[in-house]
Design an enzyme around this catalytic site. Structure first.
Site, short mmCIF file in Angstrom:
data_model
loop_
_atom_site.label_atom_id
_atom_site.label_comp_id
_atom_site.label_asym_id
_atom_site.label_seq_id
_atom_site.Cartn_x
_atom_site.Cartn_y
_atom_site.Cartn_z
CB THR A 12 -28.43 34.95 -19.69
OG1 THR A 12 -28.77 36.33 -19.74
CG2 THR A 12 -29.66 34.10 -19.88
CG LEU A 14 -21.77 40.61 -17.10
CD1 LEU A 14 -20.46 41.31 -16.81
CD2 LEU A 14 -22.94 41.55 -16.84
CG HIS A 15 -26.93 38.36 -22.39
ND1 HIS A 15 -27.74 39.14 -23.17
CD2 HIS A 15 -27.61 38.16 -21.23
CE1 HIS A 15 -28.87 39.39 -22.52
NE2 HIS A 15 -28.81 38.80 -21.34
CG LEU A 16 -24.99 42.64 -27.44
CD1 LEU A 16 -23.55 43.11 -27.33
CD2 LEU A 16 -25.32 42.29 -28.87
CD GLU A 87 -30.67 40.79 -18.90
OE1 GLU A 87 -30.64 40.45 -20.08
OE2 GLU A 87 -30.27 40.09 -17.98
#
Length: 88
Positions: A12, A14-16, A87
């Site tokens: 996804t 670089l999300h939070l 992740e």
């Protein structure tokens, strides 16, 4: 100053969550740590700066470190990014 191109592998981008992990890791070093993506420059120690770059999976960034521990920081952050930023 040392620099290296690194590809973001997170599905996804670089999300939070991965951004928080990246910033937390970058804060361990005294060096100025930045990256360039297209025309955007981001401070890797700032969540808002990194999120604002809108980096997605498969995008390549130019990671740069400048300071007394620059090579150590570059090596560690490159490995961390290439491992998926914590992740699963």
């Amino acid at each position: 100053m040392v620099s290296k191109n690194v590809t973001i592998i997170n599905p996804t981008g670089l999300h939070l969550q991965p951004v928080g992990n990246l910033c937390k890791e970058a804060m361990k070093y005294k060096s100025l740590i930045t990256f360039q993506y297209k025309d955007t420059h981001a401070n890797a120690k700032s969540v808002l700066s990194v999120l604002g770059a809108c980096v997605r999976c498969g995008d390549e960034i130019l990671l740069s470190c400048e300071g007394e521990d620059e090579q150590e920081a570059l090596d560690a952050l490159t490995a961390y990014i290439e491992s998926g930023l914590g992740e699963e």
